[in-house]
Design an enzyme around this catalytic site. Structure first.
Site, PDB file in Angstrom:
ATOM      1  N   SER A 123       0.817  -1.214   0.000  1.00  0.00           N
ATOM      2  CA  SER A 123       0.000   0.000   0.000  1.00  0.00           C
ATOM      3  C   SER A 123       0.851   1.264   0.000  1.00  0.00           C
ATOM      4  CB  SER A 123      -0.912   0.016   1.228  1.00  0.00           C
ATOM      5  OG  SER A 123      -0.137   0.027   2.419  1.00  0.00           O
ATOM      6  N   HIS A 144      -3.121  -3.856  -5.548  1.00  0.00           N
ATOM      7  CA  HIS A 144      -3.419  -3.357  -4.208  1.00  0.00           C
ATOM      8  C   HIS A 144      -4.899  -3.498  -3.885  1.00  0.00           C
ATOM      9  CE1 HIS A 144      -3.729   0.224  -1.232  1.00  0.00           C
ATOM     10  NE2 HIS A 144      -3.525  -0.908  -0.592  1.00  0.00           N
ATOM     11  N   GLU A 156      -6.301  -1.383  -6.946  1.00  0.00           N
ATOM     12  CA  GLU A 156      -5.411  -0.511  -7.704  1.00  0.00           C
ATOM     13  C   GLU A 156      -4.383  -1.371  -8.450  1.00  0.00           C
ATOM     14  OE1 GLU A 156      -5.139   3.664  -5.263  1.00  0.00           O
ATOM     15  OE2 GLU A 156      -4.083   1.967  -4.374  1.00  0.00           O
ATOM     16  N   ASN A 194      -4.433   6.406  -1.090  1.00  0.00           N
ATOM     17  CA  ASN A 194      -3.701   6.832   0.098  1.00  0.00           C
ATOM     18  C   ASN A 194      -3.046   8.197  -0.060  1.00  0.00           C
ATOM     19  OD1 ASN A 194      -4.271   4.808   1.950  1.00  0.00           O
ATOM     20  ND2 ASN A 194      -2.711   3.454   1.124  1.00  0.00           N
TER      21      ASN A 194
END
Length: 505
Positions: A123, A144, A156, A194
């Site tokens: 991540s 991900h 992702e 993120n």
């Protein structure tokens, strides 16, 4: 390139919560799946845990017993890495340590066939860095998933500098075949979610630090005005402050201490004190048995409002007028600069300036600023702010008007751009920078934020709906108020305003 054949053997390395979840997803999609962990017996225990979870779904009528049995039959615990030699996709879900991951993939490269795709569920680490020491770095990509993997839709697909685009397409189509919502992203710090999500936490934390409002009030505003599923304090308590703070620090460091990603001292103190949220029993809120949570603050008025004046176009807040009409309030329409007048009060959508500053600069006595709402025709709550010297009667009249429309009203201290507006403006700003830098497409950025963190609207589409010129004005005023680079508007926002185009154009 098409998705992997359903008969293709998949391997997952790491039998923790994330690895087990990924293995379950692949097995439910029909693939034979090998699960490996360096802890003896851990893979077998993980499969037993998956079986128990699926058993509960069968009991609740959400899954057939046949599907449960078929899924478990496809899952196989293995104890040696050599057992993965004939797999076509191997997904790593181990500790977030660059050297450990590099060593694992170097080992896999010596075991697996050349056509095997190698994927990391990292991540935060760079796919380019993980792949750099491989003989064939083109075969490594990021895949991900979000926790819990069987539930969360987003995946992702992360391409490093050397990643083969055809393999990225294969993983994209495979994730779709698994029932997921995949997006493509370049391997930059935080990928899409993120990175773009940092302001959601940061702006509420800053408002709390400045005493603008308390946690329950700010959380309620994000839910009941912004349309988010949870507020920042509820969500970080759920994620775990150790995890959320570590991600923020990682992104902050990766961007060479860019103040847009500055970690919060308040959150650091929680981590230092072991108040990690739900898992420790205490975070911003207490989770001990019988603990009562404080309610969101709101103010009320006994004044009766039957008529108001709307001067000019209220823009995105125009839905407020329909609510007032539905409640029988007479609205006098006249030309103006987008203001509402009721009694001695003047109400206006925030442009990012503090109420005291805007009242002085624009010559508006008794000014009340309105925060952003996702939908002014449906929102349950609205935040307001006003200058310290407002006439108390005017404040009562303004609050009474909003109450008449059906809002719960929360008064914040005189803070630039209030709560929802500053958060959405900053989310849009970060998303615009990601788009400018080619991290992902506008469609994939918005999809990632909806599917990955359950935002009510993608930040780019939301900015388009508000109006990019207004977003830039808000950011300019935030930057002027704080004197910080943190709030600098993205070049792409300024460019699109100058071109008269939206972000999705």
């Amino acid at each position: 390139m098409t998705a992997l054949n359903v008969n293709a053997r998949i391997a997952v390395i790491g039998a923790g919560a994330m690895g087990a979840g990924i293995a379950q997803v692949a097995a439910q999609a029909g693939h034979p799946v090998l699960l490996l962990d360096n802890r003896p017996g851990a893979a077998a225990q993980a499969i037993e845990g998956i079986d128990r979870q699926l058993g509960k779904r069968v009991e609740n009528g959400k899954l057939s017993a046949e599907s449960r049995s078929a899924t478990i039959a496809r899952l196989h615990a293995v104890e040696a890495i050599e057992a993965l030699a004939d797999c076509e996709l191997i997904i790593e879900a181990i500790v977030e340590n660059l050297e450990v991951k590099r060593a694992l993939f170097r080992q896999l490269e010596g075991i697996c066939a050349e056509h095997c795709i190698l994927a990391s569920n990292t991540s935060s680490l760079s796919i380019t860095s993980i792949a750099a020491q491989l003989d064939h770095p083109n075969r490594l990509l990021g895949l991900h998933f979000f926790n819990p993997a069987p539930v969360m839709a987003l995946v992702e697909i992360v391409s490093g500098l050397a990643s083969d685009p055809t393999l990225a397409e294969c993983l994209y189509e495979t994730a779709k075949a698994w029932g997921k919502k995949p997006v493509h992203t370049r391997s930059t710090p935080g990928f899409i979610v993120n990175r773009v999500a940092r302001p959601f936490y940061a702006e509420s934390l800053r408002l709390l630090q400045e005493g603008a409002a308390d946690c329950p009030t700010l959380d309620a505003l994000m839910r009941e005005a912004g349309g988010f599923a949870m507020g920042a304090f509820e969500l970080t308590d759920l994620i775990g402050h150790d995890v959320n703070y570590a991600v923020t620090c990682s992104v902050f460091d990766a961007y060479y201490k860019d103040t847009r990603f500055l970690p919060s001292l308040i959150q650091k103190e929680l981590v230092d004190g072991g108040r990690l949220g739900r898992k420790s029993g205490q975070g911003f809120y207490s989770y001990t048995q019988g603990a009562e949570r404080a309610q969101a603050a709101q103010i009320s008025s006994e004044a009766t409002i039957e008529v108001c004046a709307a001067e000019g176009d209220l823009g995105i807040a125009q839905g407020l007028l329909a609510r007032l009409r539905e409640q029988g309030v007479e609205i006098i329409q006249r030309d103006g600069l987008g203001l509402l007048r009721v009694g001695d009060a003047v109400l206006a959508l925030s442009d990012g300036r503090m109420a005291c500053q805007r009242a002085r600069e624009d010559g508006l006595r008794n000014l009340i600023l309105l925060d952003l709402a996702l939908d002014y025709s449906k929102a349950q709550r609205i935040a307001i702010s006003c200058a310290a010297g407002i006439d108390p009667l005017a404040l009562e009249q303004g609050v009474a008007l909003l109450q008449r429309a059906g809002f719960k009203v929360s008064l914040l201290s005189d803070s630039p751009a209030l709560a929802v507006l500053r958060t959405v403006a900053m989310l849009a700003n970060e998303a615009a920078d990601a788009l400018l830098q080619g991290v992902a497409s506008a469609a994939d950025i918005d999809l990632a934020m909806r599917a990955g963190v359950n935002y009510p609207q993608g930040p780019l589409a939301w900015a388009d709906a508000i109006g990019l010129a207004h977003i830039v004005t808000v950011l300019d005023n935030l930057q002027a108020a704080y004197g910080e680079e943190r709030y600098r508007p993205s070049l792409l926002l300024r460019r699109r305003v100058a071109e008269g185009r939206n972000l999705h154009d």
